[in-house]
Design an enzyme around this catalytic site. Structure first.
Site, PDB file in Angstrom:
ATOM      1  N   THR A  47      33.785  35.520  27.504  1.00  0.00           N
ATOM      2  CA  THR A  47      34.443  36.388  28.494  1.00  0.00           C
ATOM      3  C   THR A  47      33.431  36.689  29.599  1.00  0.00           C
ATOM      4  O   THR A  47      32.408  37.325  29.344  1.00  0.00           O
ATOM      5  CB  THR A  47      34.909  37.688  27.814  1.00  0.00           C
ATOM      6  OG1 THR A  47      35.799  37.329  26.749  1.00  0.00           O
ATOM      7  CG2 THR A  47      35.625  38.597  28.796  1.00  0.00           C
ATOM      8  N   PHE A  58      41.674  34.401  23.696  1.00  0.00           N
ATOM      9  CA  PHE A  58      42.475  35.611  23.464  1.00  0.00           C
ATOM     10  C   PHE A  58      42.621  35.944  21.979  1.00  0.00           C
ATOM     11  O   PHE A  58      43.417  36.801  21.624  1.00  0.00           O
ATOM     12  CB  PHE A  58      43.864  35.454  24.096  1.00  0.00           C
ATOM     13  CG  PHE A  58      43.820  35.338  25.607  1.00  0.00           C
ATOM     14  CD1 PHE A  58      43.822  36.478  26.402  1.00  0.00           C
ATOM     15  CD2 PHE A  58      43.754  34.103  26.227  1.00  0.00           C
ATOM     16  CE1 PHE A  58      43.767  36.380  27.794  1.00  0.00           C
ATOM     17  CE2 PHE A  58      43.698  33.991  27.619  1.00  0.00           C
ATOM     18  CZ  PHE A  58      43.705  35.136  28.401  1.00  0.00           C
ATOM     19  N   LEU A  59      41.886  35.243  21.105  1.00  0.00           N
ATOM     20  CA  LEU A  59      42.078  35.488  19.675  1.00  0.00           C
ATOM     21  C   LEU A  59      41.702  36.916  19.298  1.00  0.00           C
ATOM     22  O   LEU A  59      40.926  37.572  19.983  1.00  0.00           O
ATOM     23  CB  LEU A  59      41.262  34.485  18.850  1.00  0.00           C
ATOM     24  CG  LEU A  59      39.731  34.453  18.972  1.00  0.00           C
ATOM     25  CD1 LEU A  59      39.055  35.599  18.264  1.00  0.00           C
ATOM     26  CD2 LEU A  59      39.209  33.148  18.436  1.00  0.00           C
ATOM     27  N   LYS A  60      42.310  37.373  18.180  1.00  0.00           N
ATOM     28  CA  LYS A  60      41.994  38.700  17.638  1.00  0.00           C
ATOM     29  C   LYS A  60      41.161  38.519  16.378  1.00  0.00           C
ATOM     30  O   LYS A  60      41.544  37.726  15.506  1.00  0.00           O
ATOM     31  CB  LYS A  60      43.276  39.455  17.222  1.00  0.00           C
ATOM     32  CG  LYS A  60      44.265  39.689  18.313  1.00  0.00           C
ATOM     33  CD  LYS A  60      45.457  40.496  17.802  1.00  0.00           C
ATOM     34  CE  LYS A  60      46.417  39.722  16.908  1.00  0.00           C
ATOM     35  NZ  LYS A  60      47.121  38.599  17.518  1.00  0.00           N
ATOM     36  N   ASN A 104      42.674  42.446  28.184  1.00  0.00           N
ATOM     37  CA  ASN A 104      41.951  43.411  27.346  1.00  0.00           C
ATOM     38  C   ASN A 104      42.027  44.823  27.911  1.00  0.00           C
ATOM     39  O   ASN A 104      42.164  45.799  27.175  1.00  0.00           O
ATOM     40  CB  ASN A 104      40.482  42.987  27.184  1.00  0.00           C
ATOM     41  CG  ASN A 104      40.302  42.069  25.993  1.00  0.00           C
ATOM     42  OD1 ASN A 104      41.275  41.698  25.341  1.00  0.00           O
ATOM     43  ND2 ASN A 104      39.078  41.688  25.710  1.00  0.00           N
ATOM     44  N   GLY A 133      45.112  56.760  17.273  1.00  0.00           N
ATOM     45  CA  GLY A 133      44.100  56.707  16.209  1.00  0.00           C
ATOM     46  C   GLY A 133      42.812  57.363  16.645  1.00  0.00           C
ATOM     47  O   GLY A 133      42.826  58.337  17.403  1.00  0.00           O
ATOM     48  N   CYS A 192      34.736  43.772  22.090  1.00  0.00           N
ATOM     49  CA  CYS A 192      35.389  43.347  23.335  1.00  0.00           C
ATOM     50  C   CYS A 192      35.885  44.496  24.208  1.00  0.00           C
ATOM     51  O   CYS A 192      35.410  44.653  25.330  1.00  0.00           O
ATOM     52  CB  CYS A 192      36.539  42.397  23.013  1.00  0.00           C
ATOM     53  SG  CYS A 192      35.932  40.842  22.336  1.00  0.00           S
ATOM     54  N   LYS A 231      38.135  47.453  12.846  1.00  0.00           N
ATOM     55  CA  LYS A 231      39.546  47.299  12.490  1.00  0.00           C
ATOM     56  C   LYS A 231      39.627  46.532  11.173  1.00  0.00           C
ATOM     57  O   LYS A 231      38.615  45.988  10.726  1.00  0.00           O
ATOM     58  CB  LYS A 231      40.322  46.603  13.596  1.00  0.00           C
ATOM     59  CG  LYS A 231      39.959  45.158  13.839  1.00  0.00           C
ATOM     60  CD  LYS A 231      40.928  44.594  14.858  1.00  0.00           C
ATOM     61  CE  LYS A 231      40.677  43.141  15.118  1.00  0.00           C
ATOM     62  NZ  LYS A 231      41.625  42.547  16.013  1.00  0.00           N
TER      63      LYS A 231
END
Ligand SMILES: NC(=O)c1ccc[n+]([C@@H]2O[C@H](COP(=O)([O-])OP(=O)(O)OC[C@H]3O[C@@H](n4cnc5c(N)ncnc54)[C@H](O)[C@@H]3O)[C@@H](O)[C@H]2O)c1
Length: 431
Positions: free
Chosen positions: A121, A150-152, A209, A254, A261, A321
């Site tokens: 990025t 764009f992967l998570k 993002n 949350g 990122c 996460k």
């Protein structure tokens, strides 16, 4: 095709393994000798579902190899991905020293036409800078492509195999065609491959993002207003999300966003906008809201106990996460540090991130091997990461283990009515 991927982190490793899986010959390069050694043994240095299967299979088929020898990898490949880190610099900008260093090293090793792909990025204008660096070092023909990822994390392999879209910034047709051909096997279900100019491709990644970070901060503020007025953010979220222009995804409040990122990318877009005298006001607020939100659980714990001195707090979840061991910018870090500063003791558990966490909190945190062990004698439980295994626990066992039946749920994974019936003091976010 013959492909090299430089940098075998969360992105490079997944890109390399998935490209090998679709039949390409892939050489992954990293400067970290220990990482390369581990990968050669078929072991992944990171936790990411599905990655070790891909490593083993493609290594065995001879399509995926690992090396520290960048020149050799460049000479053997036509397409070379740069997937090294672009951490936050001191002034908030993306630090491009690794990207530029690798671009220069690639240029010095060229032995014919190469497509050099910015996968990291990078701020708008980086492809042009990479092109300039390479041009100074070589007389061989080359193209520079911007191909943001764009992967998570936690679903990285699936995301790469079945992307929502592929973005290719290219300044010439030959490079665009090669990149489209490379990605065709992953877009059979109709996901678009979008070819555009490099600047638009670079900005697409930051825009995506920044929008996701904005959704999180926005919902955190809605949750805070719910608390002030006694509304229920779950109801509000569902009602909002039913509007098709809004949608239900990514509307969960949350303890703030983290990871490698969102925090750095939000800062970087603010910075490169400011460099051109554009004041990105919304994103400055997104960041400020997030900083406040990361301390929410500590404020709630203090409001409940008065002083936290001498209290023992059980913590479930450390990774930023679920389904990752990544703790970069994880909300657990400032939360636990604040608890310790205020004189509390912390008993922590995470299914995957404990090895990483042990390097971050040298003192004051006891790490336990099983989730329930964290609860023994604790004054309260704080849920920080919503791992699946925390969602349906044995509540009566929890009540017996905790000194007080008190739960601070930073991810709203339990239902307030049920918790009340079970006799817990239960505080969540915006309900
Ligand atoms: N992590 C994500 O979820 C994600 C998603 C999309 C995009 N990105 C972007 O992708 C890029 C990489 O992110 P990451 O999370 O994979 O980073 P990472 O820190 O996990 O991995 C970077 C790797 O590059 C290696 N490296 C650094 N300099 C090198 C050099 N000169 N030669 C060879 N190897 C070198 C490091 O040793 C490391 O293994 C960043 O720009 C990031 O913003 C990350």
């Amino acid at each position: 095709m013959k492909v090299a991927v430089v940098g075998t982190g969360y992105v490079g490793l997944v890109v390399g393994a998935c490209l090998a899986e679709s039949g390409n010959d892939v050489i992954c390069v990293d400067k970290d000798v220990a990482k390369v050694r581990m990968l050669r043994r078929g072991k992944s240095p990171i936790y990411e579902p599905g990655i070790e299967d891909l490593l083993r299979r493609n290594k065995a088929e001879g399509r995926l190899t690992f090396t520290t020898d960048l020149p050799k990898a460049v000479r053997a490949s036509q397409i070379i991905f740069i997937a090294v880190g672009t951490p936050q610099g001191e002034d908030g900008s993306a630090d491009l020293q690794h990207v530029m260093g690798v671009a220069r090293d690639i240029a010095r090793s060229m032995n014919g036409y190469k497509v050099v792909v910015d996968k990291s990025t990078v701020p708008v204008g980086t492809a042009a800078r990479v092109r300039e660096v390479i041009r100074r070092e070589t007389t061989h023909p080359f193209s520079v492509v911007s191909n943001p990822e764009f992967l998570k994390q936690g679903a990285a392999v699936d995301d790469f195999m079945k992307p929502d879209r592929v973005v290719i910034g290219a300044e010439d047709e030959k490079a665009a065609e090669l990149m489209v051909a490379l990605h065709k096997p992953f877009t059979r279900t109709g996901a678009p491959i979008m070819v555009m100019d490099c600047a638009s491709a670079e900005l697409s990644k930051y825009a995506a993002n920044a929008m996701l970070a904005t959704k999180i901060s926005f919902m955190n503020e809605i949750a805070n207003v719910c608390e002030v007025y006694g509304a229920d953010v779950d109801r509000v979220r569902q009602a909002m999300g039913a509007d098709r222009r809004i949608g239900q995804a990514f509307l969960f409040p949350g303890v703030g966003y983290g990871g490698s990122c969102f925090p750095k990318d939000v800062k970087a877009i603010v910075k490169f906008s400011a460099d051109k005298k554009y004041d990105f006001k919304i994103l400055k607020s997104v960041e400020a809201v997030n900083e406040t939100q990361k301390r929410l659980l500590v404020r709630k714990l203090e409001a409940h106990f008065g002083s936290l001195k001498g209290k023992t707090i059980a913590v479930w979840g450390l990774a930023f996460k679920p389904k990752t061991d990544d703790m970069r910018e994880a909300p657990a870090v400032p939360i636990i540090k604040a608890l310790i500063d205020k004189g509390a003791k912390v008993q922590a558990y995470d299914p995957e991130a404990m090895t990483v966490a042990k390097g971050i909190f040298p003192k004051g945190v006891t790490f336990v091997k099983k989730n329930y062990d964290a609860l023994k004698g604790a004054d309260a439980l704080a849920v920080i990461t919503e791992w699946q295994e925390f969602r349906e626990p044995d509540f009566s066992r929890m009540r017996k283990l905790l000194k007080n039946p008190v739960i601070f749920d930073g991810r709203n994974i339990y239902q307030p009515e049920q918790m009340k019936e079970l006799g817990f003091v239960y505080k969540s976010v915006g309900r």
